[in-house]
Write an enzyme that holds these catalytic residues in place. Sequence first.
Site, short mmCIF file in Angstrom:
data_model
loop_
_atom_site.label_atom_id
_atom_site.label_comp_id
_atom_site.label_asym_id
_atom_site.label_seq_id
_atom_site.Cartn_x
_atom_site.Cartn_y
_atom_site.Cartn_z
N HIS A 177 0.86 -1.21 0.00
CA HIS A 177 0.00 0.00 0.00
C HIS A 177 0.89 1.24 0.00
O HIS A 177 1.50 1.57 1.01
CB HIS A 177 -0.90 0.02 1.23
CG HIS A 177 -1.89 1.14 1.22
ND1 HIS A 177 -3.24 0.96 1.27
CD2 HIS A 177 -1.71 2.48 1.15
CE1 HIS A 177 -3.85 2.12 1.23
NE2 HIS A 177 -2.94 3.08 1.16
N HIS B 39 1.58 5.41 -1.64
CA HIS B 39 1.28 6.61 -2.44
C HIS B 39 2.59 7.22 -2.91
O HIS B 39 3.48 7.47 -2.07
CB HIS B 39 0.54 7.64 -1.59
CG HIS B 39 -0.74 7.13 -1.01
ND1 HIS B 39 -1.96 7.28 -1.63
CD2 HIS B 39 -1.00 6.44 0.14
CE1 HIS B 39 -2.91 6.71 -0.90
NE2 HIS B 39 -2.36 6.18 0.18
N LYS C 204 -9.42 -0.04 -5.96
CA LYS C 204 -9.46 0.59 -4.65
C LYS C 204 -10.79 1.29 -4.40
O LYS C 204 -11.23 2.11 -5.20
CB LYS C 204 -8.32 1.62 -4.57
CG LYS C 204 -8.22 2.37 -3.25
CD LYS C 204 -7.75 1.45 -2.12
CE LYS C 204 -7.91 2.11 -0.76
NZ LYS C 204 -6.70 2.76 -0.29
N HIS D 217 -10.60 1.21 1.65
CA HIS D 217 -10.38 2.20 2.72
C HIS D 217 -11.62 2.10 3.60
O HIS D 217 -12.68 2.59 3.26
CB HIS D 217 -10.22 3.61 2.14
CG HIS D 217 -9.95 4.63 3.21
ND1 HIS D 217 -8.74 5.27 3.34
CD2 HIS D 217 -10.72 5.08 4.23
CE1 HIS D 217 -8.78 6.07 4.40
NE2 HIS D 217 -9.98 5.98 4.95
N HIS E 149 -4.77 -0.79 5.65
CA HIS E 149 -4.28 -0.01 6.79
C HIS E 149 -5.24 -0.02 7.98
O HIS E 149 -5.75 1.00 8.41
CB HIS E 149 -3.94 1.45 6.41
CG HIS E 149 -4.96 2.15 5.55
ND1 HIS E 149 -6.29 2.26 5.89
CD2 HIS E 149 -4.83 2.80 4.37
CE1 HIS E 149 -6.91 2.95 4.95
NE2 HIS E 149 -6.07 3.28 4.02
N ASP F 277 1.40 2.57 3.55
CA ASP F 277 0.57 3.76 3.38
C ASP F 277 1.42 5.03 3.48
O ASP F 277 0.95 6.07 3.92
CB ASP F 277 -0.58 3.81 4.39
CG ASP F 277 -1.69 4.76 3.94
OD1 ASP F 277 -1.67 5.20 2.77
OD2 ASP F 277 -2.57 5.07 4.77
O1 DOR Z 1 -3.43 9.48 5.62
C1 DOR Z 1 -3.75 9.17 4.48
N1 DOR Z 1 -3.15 9.72 3.41
N2 DOR Z 1 -4.73 8.29 4.31
C2 DOR Z 1 -5.22 8.01 3.12
O2 DOR Z 1 -6.12 7.21 3.02
C3 DOR Z 1 -4.72 8.71 1.90
C4 DOR Z 1 -3.37 9.20 2.10
C5 DOR Z 1 -2.93 10.19 1.06
O3 DOR Z 1 -3.13 9.94 -0.14
O4 DOR Z 1 -2.37 11.22 1.42
ZN ZN Z 2 -3.34 5.05 1.57
#
Ligand code: DOR
Ligand code: ZN
Length: 350
Positions: free
Chosen positions: A19, A21, A106, A143, A181, A254
């Site tokens: 997971h 980003h 997702k 999520h 998460h 995450d």
């Molecule tokens: O804290 C988070 N940041 N939770 C999420 O679900 C998305 C993520 C983000 O893309 O910044």
């Molecule tokens: Zn995330």
Amino acid sequence: MPAHCAPQTLSITRPDDWHLHVRDGAALQTVVPHTAAQFARALIMPNLKPPVTSTAQALAYRDRIHAAAAAAGHSTFEPLMTLYLTDHLPPDEILRAKDAGIVGVKLYPAGATTNSDAGVTDMRKTYATLEAMQRAGMPLLVHGEVTSPEIDLFDREAVFIDTQLIPLRRDFPALKVVFEHITTREAAQYVQTAHGAIAASITAHHLLYNRNAIFTGGIRPHYYCLPVLKRETHRQALVDAATGGSPRFFLGTDSAPHATHLKEHASGCAGCYTAHAAIELYASAFEAAQALDKLEGFASFHGPDFYDLPRNPGQITLHRESWTPPQSYPFADTTLKPLAGGEVLHWRMA
Ligand code: DOR
Ligand code: ZN
């Protein structure tokens, strides 16, 4: 264990991050190399602006991530791609995605988190697409938080289980689901005991910190993420789940980079950046639970086994070594503050 008996090195099969980003554009140059230095593969979240809703977009995004990894000398790093579920994602896109090697779809409930405006407003609107996913063996990555303002922020995950997840899995019993998460005892218990194909990812920060971290000596925006850190009993339940050896729990950082000025803001963005020291942070959490021997299963085996992908060849080695990650990294034309920046860590990847 007395300090002189504690292990000084730890070698494990090369892990994956289930997971992650990484954003897009110039930001990729900072964050992708951090992940690619540690992990063979990472499952890339599709919450860009606009979101990644087609196979063609996902493949083009994969090429940009791959190029950023290769430019930093990590040409074997493999980004695994996902699509963003909306009220209108056509069922036939699922077959195209499956054929192209897209690994999951997702679900962001609309309004749940960063760039979730295009998310699902009503699960019923996605049923034809979920049907196609169930048939194709395409996992749904969830999520798991309700968004209704009348539900307390700290209860949103537990309420999601009862009002959304259980009914959804009753209607699609063969759909593979990853509860992403997880942050609560309720989620850990549900995943541990539920029937059918379900698993959960757990972040390093939810294993290391409870919600006090957000408020210690003043408000600390770099500990703010969604789902938000919970109270200590929940953290302990997550540690038990991660270190208990169950194949249903695996590593997903995450790691969610945001520019410093957007975190340190009157309305700060949600997300903790951990990619710079991900495996080291997990090693700290597992060592604190006297469960370093369980790290390899969690980090390197349970994820690929659930996703029906091969385990990685090769190993990484961590050394017991005190080091201090930087307080800040360049991030496109701004900066990024990593979690535990400026703090001493006790494991370091060779
Ligand atoms: O804290 C988070 N940041 N939770 C999420 O679900 C998305 C993520 C983000 O893309 O910044
Ligand atoms: Zn995330």
